[in-house]
Enzyme design. Structure first.
Site, PDB file in Angstrom:
ATOM      1  N   ASP A  35      11.004  35.385   4.258  1.00  0.00           N
ATOM      2  CA  ASP A  35      12.426  35.133   4.543  1.00  0.00           C
ATOM      3  C   ASP A  35      13.297  36.305   4.099  1.00  0.00           C
ATOM      4  O   ASP A  35      14.275  36.652   4.759  1.00  0.00           O
ATOM      5  CB  ASP A  35      12.904  33.858   3.842  1.00  0.00           C
ATOM      6  CG  ASP A  35      12.292  32.620   4.476  1.00  0.00           C
ATOM      7  OD1 ASP A  35      11.767  32.737   5.600  1.00  0.00           O
ATOM      8  OD2 ASP A  35      12.329  31.553   3.832  1.00  0.00           O
ATOM      9  N   LEU A  81      -9.358  22.154  37.380  1.00  0.00           N
ATOM     10  CA  LEU A  81     -10.807  22.295  37.199  1.00  0.00           C
ATOM     11  C   LEU A  81     -11.507  21.042  37.687  1.00  0.00           C
ATOM     12  O   LEU A  81     -10.958  19.945  37.567  1.00  0.00           O
ATOM     13  CB  LEU A  81     -11.119  22.479  35.704  1.00  0.00           C
ATOM     14  CG  LEU A  81     -10.649  23.773  35.054  1.00  0.00           C
ATOM     15  CD1 LEU A  81     -10.711  23.649  33.530  1.00  0.00           C
ATOM     16  CD2 LEU A  81     -11.505  24.935  35.518  1.00  0.00           C
ATOM     17  N   GLU A 111     -15.775  26.776  26.058  1.00  0.00           N
ATOM     18  CA  GLU A 111     -14.524  26.783  25.293  1.00  0.00           C
ATOM     19  C   GLU A 111     -13.918  25.390  25.237  1.00  0.00           C
ATOM     20  O   GLU A 111     -14.364  24.482  25.935  1.00  0.00           O
ATOM     21  CB  GLU A 111     -13.530  27.788  25.889  1.00  0.00           C
ATOM     22  CG  GLU A 111     -13.416  27.793  27.386  1.00  0.00           C
ATOM     23  CD  GLU A 111     -12.694  29.041  27.907  1.00  0.00           C
ATOM     24  OE1 GLU A 111     -11.502  28.949  28.144  1.00  0.00           O
ATOM     25  OE2 GLU A 111     -13.356  30.097  28.072  1.00  0.00           O
ATOM     26  N   LYS A 113     -11.211  22.452  25.901  1.00  0.00           N
ATOM     27  CA  LYS A 113     -10.184  22.113  26.888  1.00  0.00           C
ATOM     28  C   LYS A 113      -9.006  21.532  26.101  1.00  0.00           C
ATOM     29  O   LYS A 113      -9.068  20.402  25.598  1.00  0.00           O
ATOM     30  CB  LYS A 113     -10.718  21.090  27.886  1.00  0.00           C
ATOM     31  CG  LYS A 113      -9.765  20.835  29.034  1.00  0.00           C
ATOM     32  CD  LYS A 113     -10.460  20.046  30.135  1.00  0.00           C
ATOM     33  CE  LYS A 113      -9.629  20.015  31.406  1.00  0.00           C
ATOM     34  NZ  LYS A 113      -8.274  19.524  31.223  1.00  0.00           N
ATOM     35  N   ASP A 115      -5.532  19.943  25.177  1.00  0.00           N
ATOM     36  CA  ASP A 115      -4.777  18.893  25.847  1.00  0.00           C
ATOM     37  C   ASP A 115      -3.283  19.117  25.633  1.00  0.00           C
ATOM     38  O   ASP A 115      -2.650  18.505  24.789  1.00  0.00           O
ATOM     39  CB  ASP A 115      -5.214  17.529  25.292  1.00  0.00           C
ATOM     40  CG  ASP A 115      -4.860  16.409  26.246  1.00  0.00           C
ATOM     41  OD1 ASP A 115      -4.467  16.713  27.389  1.00  0.00           O
ATOM     42  OD2 ASP A 115      -4.975  15.244  25.850  1.00  0.00           O
ATOM     43  N   ARG A 134       3.076  25.334  34.987  1.00  0.00           N
ATOM     44  CA  ARG A 134       2.155  25.195  36.106  1.00  0.00           C
ATOM     45  C   ARG A 134       2.891  24.716  37.358  1.00  0.00           C
ATOM     46  O   ARG A 134       2.599  25.139  38.466  1.00  0.00           O
ATOM     47  CB  ARG A 134       1.052  24.205  35.722  1.00  0.00           C
ATOM     48  CG  ARG A 134       0.084  23.943  36.832  1.00  0.00           C
ATOM     49  CD  ARG A 134      -1.124  23.165  36.329  1.00  0.00           C
ATOM     50  NE  ARG A 134      -2.143  23.132  37.360  1.00  0.00           N
ATOM     51  CZ  ARG A 134      -2.162  22.237  38.335  1.00  0.00           C
ATOM     52  NH1 ARG A 134      -1.226  21.331  38.411  1.00  0.00           N
ATOM     53  NH2 ARG A 134      -3.130  22.261  39.243  1.00  0.00           N
ATOM     54  N   TYR A 224      -7.294  32.730  29.773  1.00  0.00           N
ATOM     55  CA  TYR A 224      -7.577  33.258  31.114  1.00  0.00           C
ATOM     56  C   TYR A 224      -6.708  34.499  31.345  1.00  0.00           C
ATOM     57  O   TYR A 224      -5.480  34.409  31.292  1.00  0.00           O
ATOM     58  CB  TYR A 224      -7.260  32.164  32.141  1.00  0.00           C
ATOM     59  CG  TYR A 224      -7.707  32.413  33.564  1.00  0.00           C
ATOM     60  CD1 TYR A 224      -8.643  33.379  33.903  1.00  0.00           C
ATOM     61  CD2 TYR A 224      -7.188  31.617  34.584  1.00  0.00           C
ATOM     62  CE1 TYR A 224      -9.044  33.542  35.219  1.00  0.00           C
ATOM     63  CE2 TYR A 224      -7.578  31.779  35.907  1.00  0.00           C
ATOM     64  CZ  TYR A 224      -8.511  32.749  36.212  1.00  0.00           C
ATOM     65  OH  TYR A 224      -8.900  32.926  37.505  1.00  0.00           O
ATOM     66  N   LYS A 310     -15.305  16.293  30.259  1.00  0.00           N
ATOM     67  CA  LYS A 310     -14.309  15.484  29.539  1.00  0.00           C
ATOM     68  C   LYS A 310     -14.984  14.620  28.487  1.00  0.00           C
ATOM     69  O   LYS A 310     -15.976  13.946  28.770  1.00  0.00           O
ATOM     70  CB  LYS A 310     -13.578  14.572  30.534  1.00  0.00           C
ATOM     71  CG  LYS A 310     -12.848  15.316  31.640  1.00  0.00           C
ATOM     72  CD  LYS A 310     -11.454  15.694  31.224  1.00  0.00           C
ATOM     73  CE  LYS A 310     -10.522  14.583  31.572  1.00  0.00           C
ATOM     74  NZ  LYS A 310      -9.144  14.982  31.642  1.00  0.00           N
ATOM     75  N   CYS A 404       9.848 -19.095  24.790  1.00  0.00           N
ATOM     76  CA  CYS A 404       9.957 -18.079  23.747  1.00  0.00           C
ATOM     77  C   CYS A 404       9.243 -18.544  22.481  1.00  0.00           C
ATOM     78  O   CYS A 404       9.510 -19.641  21.992  1.00  0.00           O
ATOM     79  CB  CYS A 404      11.429 -17.802  23.441  1.00  0.00           C
ATOM     80  SG  CYS A 404      11.621 -16.653  22.064  1.00  0.00           S
ATOM     81  N   CYS A 407      12.128 -19.153  19.761  1.00  0.00           N
ATOM     82  CA  CYS A 407      13.192 -20.155  19.860  1.00  0.00           C
ATOM     83  C   CYS A 407      12.921 -21.214  20.918  1.00  0.00           C
ATOM     84  O   CYS A 407      13.755 -22.074  21.159  1.00  0.00           O
ATOM     85  CB  CYS A 407      14.528 -19.465  20.130  1.00  0.00           C
ATOM     86  SG  CYS A 407      14.612 -18.775  21.796  1.00  0.00           S
ATOM     87  N   CYS A 422      13.254 -13.615  27.102  1.00  0.00           N
ATOM     88  CA  CYS A 422      13.910 -14.805  26.548  1.00  0.00           C
ATOM     89  C   CYS A 422      15.420 -14.639  26.741  1.00  0.00           C
ATOM     90  O   CYS A 422      16.007 -13.697  26.228  1.00  0.00           O
ATOM     91  CB  CYS A 422      13.588 -14.951  25.055  1.00  0.00           C
ATOM     92  SG  CYS A 422      14.641 -16.173  24.251  1.00  0.00           S
ATOM     93  N   CYS A 428      18.334 -16.583  19.382  1.00  0.00           N
ATOM     94  CA  CYS A 428      16.922 -16.263  19.161  1.00  0.00           C
ATOM     95  C   CYS A 428      16.818 -15.224  18.033  1.00  0.00           C
ATOM     96  O   CYS A 428      17.271 -14.084  18.181  1.00  0.00           O
ATOM     97  CB  CYS A 428      16.335 -15.741  20.469  1.00  0.00           C
ATOM     98  SG  CYS A 428      14.605 -15.279  20.356  1.00  0.00           S
TER      99      CYS A 428
HETATM  100  S1  IVH Z   1      -9.157  27.489  32.816  1.00  0.00           S
HETATM  101  C1  IVH Z   1      -9.008  28.391  37.262  1.00  0.00           C
HETATM  102  N1  IVH Z   1      -9.575  26.883  30.310  1.00  0.00           N
HETATM  103  O1  IVH Z   1      -6.942  22.229  32.044  1.00  0.00           O
HETATM  104  C2  IVH Z   1      -9.218  27.980  35.857  1.00  0.00           C
HETATM  105  N2  IVH Z   1      -8.074  25.522  31.557  1.00  0.00           N
HETATM  106  O2  IVH Z   1      -7.830  20.671  34.392  1.00  0.00           O
HETATM  107  C3  IVH Z   1      -7.996  27.496  35.245  1.00  0.00           C
HETATM  108  N3  IVH Z   1      -7.014  23.740  30.231  1.00  0.00           N
HETATM  109  O3  IVH Z   1      -4.703  23.525  34.398  1.00  0.00           O
HETATM  110  C4  IVH Z   1      -8.031  26.865  33.972  1.00  0.00           C
HETATM  111  N4  IVH Z   1      -8.004  24.211  28.320  1.00  0.00           N
HETATM  112  O4  IVH Z   1      -3.963  23.562  31.926  1.00  0.00           O
HETATM  113  C5  IVH Z   1      -8.923  26.550  31.441  1.00  0.00           C
HETATM  114  N5  IVH Z   1     -10.020  26.493  28.067  1.00  0.00           N
HETATM  115  C6  IVH Z   1      -9.364  26.176  29.191  1.00  0.00           C
HETATM  116  C7  IVH Z   1      -8.460  25.092  29.248  1.00  0.00           C
HETATM  117  C8  IVH Z   1      -7.832  24.792  30.454  1.00  0.00           C
HETATM  118  C9  IVH Z   1      -7.138  23.418  28.940  1.00  0.00           C
HETATM  119  C10 IVH Z   1      -6.149  23.021  31.198  1.00  0.00           C
HETATM  120  C11 IVH Z   1      -5.342  23.902  32.099  1.00  0.00           C
HETATM  121  C12 IVH Z   1      -5.754  23.564  33.503  1.00  0.00           C
HETATM  122  C13 IVH Z   1      -6.353  22.201  33.328  1.00  0.00           C
HETATM  123  C14 IVH Z   1      -7.391  21.990  34.400  1.00  0.00           C
END
Ligand code: IVH
Length: 669
Positions: A35, A81, A111, A113, A115, A134, A224, A310, A404, A407, A422, A428
């Protein structure tokens, strides 16, 4: 070292600390020291506006306000994907790929995925120039200002070897800790909770106020790299290069050379992902070689060279003990499954929502069924299915209550809606208590010292039946409730007295008008200007207000034709509660964007006169003060600002803003 050299050195040093902290999670300096460096830089930058740099670490706070988002076309479409749900499916994809590549051994990169919400970042000359969501895959919203507040995204690249122009894609996420904190705040404020970190991240990224975005603690993982001149001919090395330029690339990213390695990667992360600080919903496998990627190509929707695996949603199977029915503040009945306690992603679940009568019917739940409970990032677990093989013989289906549970009034169902309600608004207990609780909430009348328990006790002691009764309470009344002593009773009474000053916008929110949340209440209050006009507005007039459709207009109209509500409002008015918007607000375009901020104006302006700026400051909740002191929040500076003022502002470290910055601050929120 002169000032300019010091500015450059500080910028580099702070960028390095940001990287250590936000990307490597390994700070090498205390927050305090950080800071101090930041303050020093802010001061020097204020003294040298000619050496300004929009990518300076001081600009991460995002103090501007924007309206809406412009859109931009993606340079390459943002595809999704193909999903798989089992190891066998991933293995099948791996074999298909090998065959398509005519037996050339493909190295695959495994890698996480993440969320969250996808993002495309464009860098030119080593600087972030654009961030786009996107969107529909072809074009998305430009959210650069918001993305710039995410500390793990470099505004300026480090290291070397980056192409002069490239795109990098990744996922914006809200880590679990930040998600929990945000929801706790929202709960305390009576705001709707985010169901999961993905919704919270997406919602946050689309906020119109970058300062709020910055506060919430988003993070980003990149996965990517795209562009005409990437440094390597394979995905993995490109991502490692991106890491060396300052991007956060997950440590989980691994090169896998065989099906066996792919399988053990899946088996490992199926469990280990629960320890990660961010939500993941699966794994992604990508063919490593860019040449092989090119050969495999794309289907209409997704690349053939990648596949998602998944994770199975976390669910548990447990016995239904009984179904209860909750009554909300608006009278809505929610069926709740009371379960044999079961462990689900780290917490013991005893109750789960069954949402409404339609869902209970669709799931065909019978008494004492074995039920599947899922969390999947949701806060309130929900019932997603029945294990029919475990149904006990002779158990009847669950019958939704017709009266309800609190009441005993026959329930009604609004046409076209799933909820049973209700209608006994004034008799109530849970509805009355719920409305009192809502009325006193922090974002409503902000009366301290009354929570759920006190609201319930006030009701059961016969002291409060409508919020208007609060204003007749004495300390002695409160002291008849267990737990209240003279001091705590007086604190509540003081809170009630102070609530008379709460602005009309919040009073409208506090009234519990169906469908009228915080934002709608504000718009309705400002459109009507005072309670008399609001009470007399026709449905057509109400429906013309921004955010108010015919359904809400009807609900407001009905609320103000109900005799009990009208009586309550007259009593609130007699008690001195604010029943009109403030004069300066009634007069013009307004917001509370500058609430509580004090401004000193200095210099000559080109877009508005000084007096106009003074009026604007007040209309947006700010205060004008004559001279600069420690308490001044901003100096609004035009041309030829007095040197003495400049020096003083700099000395005290008060931000000096120009008229453009000021105007974006008060732009529509
Ligand atoms: S690659 C053409 N790598 O999942 C390849 N996507 O269901 C494009 N996502 O739209 C995506 N982790 O928002 C890639 N390690 C990862 C990811 C990933 C999460 C998401 C991404 C994509 C969606 C596809």
């Amino acid at each position: 070292m002169n000032d300019i050299e010091r500015i450059d050195a500080l910028r580099d040093e702070l960028n390095r600390h940001n990287y250590n902290y936000y990307v490597l999670n390994a700070p090498t300096i205390s927050d305090h020291d950080f800071d101090m460096l930041m303050k020093e830089l802010e001061k020097l930058e204020a003294a040298h506006p000619e050496h300004d740099d929009p990518d300076s670490p001081t600009r991460r706070v995002g103090s501007d306000l924007n309206t809406g988002f412009e859109q931009a076309a993606h340079l390459y479409p943002m595809l999704s994907l193909a999903n798989t749900y089992s190891i066998d499916d991933v293995d099948a994809w791996f074999k298909r790929t090998d065959e398509a590549l005519m037996g050339q051994q493909a190295t695959v990169v495994g890698e996480m995925k993440f969320d969250g919400t996808g993002i495309s970042l464009i860098y030119k000359h080593g600087r972030l120039i654009r961030a786009v969501t996107r969107g529909d895959g072809e074009k998305g919203d430009i959210v650069t200002d918001n993305v710039r507040t995410i500390r793990s995204i470099p505004l300026k690249l480090q290291g070397s070897g980056w192409p002069d122009f490239f795109e990098i894609r990744g996922e914006i996420v809200l880590p679990w800790a930040a998600f929990d904190k945000l929801n706790a705040e929202r709960e305390a404020a009576g705001e709707p909770l985010f169901a999961n970190p993905r919704n919270a991240a997406a919602g946050t990224l689309k906020l119109l106020n970058p300062a709020e975005v910055g506060r919430r603690g988003l993070d980003a993982y990149l996965y990517y790299l795209l562009g005409p001149d990437l440094p390597f001919d394979n995905h993995y090395d490109n991502m490692m290069a991106a890491r060396s330029w300052g991007f956060k690339v997950s440590d989980a990213m691994t090169k896998l050379e065989s099906i066996e390695q792919v399988d053990s990667f899946i088996n490992y992360w199926d469990k280990a992902r629960k320890e990660l600080p961010v939500a993941t919903d699966g794994l992604v496998f990508k063919v490593n070689s860019l040449r092989q990627q090119l050969n495999l190509g794309f289907t209409a929707k997704s690349p053939r060279w990648a596949v998602a695996y998944k994770f199975a949603a976390e669910r548990a199977l447990t016995r239904l003990r009984f179904v209860s029915f909750d009554v909300g503040r608006m009278g809505i009945i929610t069926p709740v499954a009371n379960l044999e306690p079961v462990l689900l992603s780290g917490t013991i679940v005893k109750r789960a929502s069954m949402h409404n009568a339609d869902i209970v019917k669709a799931l065909d739940i019978h008494e004492h069924d074995m039920l599947y409970v899922e969390k999947g990032g949701e806060i309130i677990p929900k019932i997603t299915g029945v294990e029919l093989s475990e149904r006990l013989p002779g158990e009847p289906p669950i019958v939704f209550v017709s009266h309800c549970p609190a009441c005993n009034t026959p329930l009604v169902r609004v046409e076209g809606e799933a909820a049973w309600v209700c209608p006994n608004k004034t008799g109530c207990a849970p509805q009355i208590i719920g409305r009192i609780e809502h009325f006193v909430g922090r974002r409503m009348m902000n009366i301290d010292g009354i929570g759920e328990e006190t609201a319930s006790a006030l009701f059961s002691h016969g002291l409060v039946k409508t919020p208007a009764d609060l204003y007749d309470l004495t300390p002695f009344d409160l002291m008849t409730i267990e737990g209240f002593a003279a001091k705590s009773a007086q604190r509540v009474i003081d809170g009630i007295a102070a609530s008379r000053e709460v602005p009309f916008e919040r009073v409208v929110f506090a009234l519990s008008i169906p469908y009228v949340g915080e934002t709608t209440a504000k718009k309705v209050a400002r459109a009507a200007k005072d309670i008399d006009r609001l009470m007399n507005m026709s449905t057509a007039e109400l429906a013309a207000i921004e955010d108010v459709g015919p359904r809400i207009a009807d609900a407001i109209r009905n609320f103000f034709t109900d005799a009990d509500n009208l009586l309550m409002i007259e009593r609130l008015r007699a008690a001195g509660v604010t029943m009109a918007v403030a004069d300066d607000i009634a007069a013009g375009p307004v917001s509370d964007a500058l609430e509580g901020k004090s401004f000193v104006i200095s210099g000559v302006f080109s877009k508005h006169s000084r007096d106009e700026y003074k009026a604007l400051i007040e209309a947006h909740g700010g205060k004008n003060v004559g001279s600069i002191s420690k308490k001044t929040d901003y100096v609004l500076a035009g041309e030829n600002m007095g040197p003495a003022k400049l020096e003083k502002a700099q000395k005290l470290g008060i931000p000096i803003i120009n008229e453009d910055t000021f105007l974006t601050m008060i732009d529509k929120q």
